[in-house]
Design a protein around this motif. Sequence first.
Motif, PDB file in Angstrom:
ATOM      1  N   UNK A   2       0.845  -1.193   0.000  1.00 52.76           N
ATOM      2  CA  UNK A   2       0.000   0.000   0.000  1.00 52.76           C
ATOM      3  C   UNK A   2       0.886   1.251   0.000  1.00 52.76           C
ATOM      4  N   UNK A   3       0.610   2.176  -0.904  1.00 47.92           N
ATOM      5  CA  UNK A   3       1.377   3.420  -0.936  1.00 47.92           C
ATOM      6  C   UNK A   3       0.466   4.532  -0.433  1.00 47.92           C
ATOM      7  N   UNK A   4       0.966   5.331   0.464  1.00 43.92           N
ATOM      8  CA  UNK A   4       0.137   6.368   1.063  1.00 43.92           C
ATOM      9  C   UNK A   4       0.289   7.676   0.308  1.00 43.92           C
ATOM     10  N   UNK A   5      -0.733   8.484   0.387  1.00 46.06           N
ATOM     11  CA  UNK A   5      -0.690   9.804  -0.238  1.00 46.06           C
ATOM     12  C   UNK A   5       0.248  10.724   0.551  1.00 46.06           C
ATOM     13  N   UNK A   6       1.227  11.274  -0.154  1.00 44.84           N
ATOM     14  CA  UNK A   6       2.118  12.247   0.489  1.00 44.84           C
ATOM     15  C   UNK A   6       1.390  13.585   0.587  1.00 44.84           C
ATOM     16  N   UNK A   7       1.680  14.393   1.625  1.00 45.72           N
ATOM     17  CA  UNK A   7       1.061  15.726   1.657  1.00 45.72           C
ATOM     18  C   UNK A   7       1.456  16.503   0.397  1.00 45.72           C
ATOM     19  N   UNK A   8       0.537  17.295  -0.103  1.00 44.87           N
ATOM     20  CA  UNK A   8       0.833  18.089  -1.303  1.00 44.87           C
ATOM     21  C   UNK A   8       1.829  19.192  -0.951  1.00 44.87           C
ATOM     22  N   UNK A   9       2.633  19.631  -1.919  1.00 48.21           N
ATOM     23  CA  UNK A   9       3.473  20.810  -1.671  1.00 48.21           C
ATOM     24  C   UNK A   9       2.575  21.959  -1.184  1.00 48.21           C
ATOM     25  N   UNK A  10       3.032  22.710  -0.175  1.00 43.29           N
ATOM     26  CA  UNK A  10       2.168  23.717   0.463  1.00 43.29           C
ATOM     27  C   UNK A  10       1.526  24.702  -0.513  1.00 43.29           C
ATOM     28  N   UNK A  11       2.181  24.962  -1.638  1.00 40.81           N
ATOM     29  CA  UNK A  11       1.635  25.958  -2.567  1.00 40.81           C
ATOM     30  C   UNK A  11       0.217  25.597  -3.008  1.00 40.81           C
ATOM     31  N   UNK A  97      -4.510   8.307 -10.078  1.00 39.90           N
ATOM     32  CA  UNK A  97      -5.557   8.622  -9.096  1.00 39.90           C
ATOM     33  C   UNK A  97      -5.052   9.849  -8.328  1.00 39.90           C
ATOM     34  N   UNK A  98      -5.713  11.002  -8.442  1.00 35.00           N
ATOM     35  CA  UNK A  98      -5.112  12.228  -7.879  1.00 35.00           C
ATOM     36  C   UNK A  98      -4.821  12.175  -6.378  1.00 35.00           C
ATOM     37  N   UNK A  99      -5.570  11.365  -5.615  1.00 29.52           N
ATOM     38  CA  UNK A  99      -5.270  11.207  -4.189  1.00 29.52           C
ATOM     39  C   UNK A  99      -5.310   9.714  -3.874  1.00 29.52           C
TER      40      UNK A  99
END
Length: 391
Positions: A2-11, A97-99
Amino acid sequence: MKVWQQPLPPVYQKLTDAELRVRIDLARQALGSRLVILGHHYQQDAVIDFADFTGDSFELSRKAAEQKDAEFIVFCGVHFMAESADILTPEHVRVILPDLGAGCSMADMANLDQTLDCWAQLQDACPDQRIVPITYMNSSAAIKAFVGEHGGAVCTSSNCRNVLEWALTPLSTQPSTNSTKTKILFFPDQHLGRNTARAMGYPLEKMVVWDPREEFGGNDPQKLKDADFVLWKGHCSVHQLFRPEHVDQVREKFPEMKVIVHPECRAEVVQKADQVGSTAYIVKQIEAAPPGSQWAVGTEVHLINRLARQHPEQKIVVLSNCQCLCTTMYRIDLPHLCWALENLLEGKVVNEIKVDANTRKWALVALDRMLAIKGTGNPIGKTQPVGTMID
Ligand code: 13P
Ligand code: SF4
């Protein structure tokens, strides 16, 4: 793994919706025909606005299968849909899959180890029977592959009845004689399985629920042997929120209102409804209804609110005021879509959904069988409204 969603770059979190829209538009234009965006009906409007095609699971799997020339499919839906799109498209089409947090709690209710265990126990309990595994689209690629390898097929809520009729005919993929009893093992949504089997005329006594945590699924072996349907103990956390008393309340408050529900709702709700059908079926019924029609709808709230906005000439309400929101679908939002597209523009494919070759081979068999079987959108039947079919 399972690969987890990394937080998006703050921008991306700082941009306003208007800024995100402009950037998504620019990225889409620059990617042109290399990109196709698919959006499930339960997505939020802001995302649906950017979809090249919208639909329910069945329609989107068909659309995915048609995308032979695109380089990228950005799937605004949930994980099992993106997996199916990867399976159905040629190797060069990359599915995103975007998220990665957009999963499905129902699909997670059946895993391969549990399935293998169930299969072995069923063979022990019913040695002289032909068992056909059928999985709802809302399942992992591994379960679809298991089903394909064992003579079964995938179904969606649009074609469940047709797939079950196919599976129950002796001319199906497994050899049988007239005297061989056929049993269906149905994953992972017990409600879709039960509602469809009841509409086909099977009594409840011929169905058992398989709890993967119990020996023989928690069933007496003789009952298991006698059953025509073994229904996996899974459900949709959104559709299960609707209860029969919600239908009663609508009847009392709005006697003219028609109740239309998705077959992932429990049987007691389906039994009281006027109509039942897949997401696409619900959309079509409302689109075809005359002005002044009134509907209480039992499905995901984003779709219901969109239908209400698109049809101000009708009265369209949610069947109850429960929070019928698919929280995982909701994870796909403008920041994640923008991030995924802008990475593609820079030549980086983020959040690719890739099914391994062996799983793909058998899952494709199960999906192709489904695509070859025509759906009606109404698992309850071609002619009868639900209320008259269920005792
Ligand atoms: P359909 O798209 O087949 O109507 O299924 C609804 C659903 O729950 C999708 O996850
Ligand atoms: Fe899964 Fe239900 Fe959400 Fe569909 S609506 S993705 S079945 S949790």
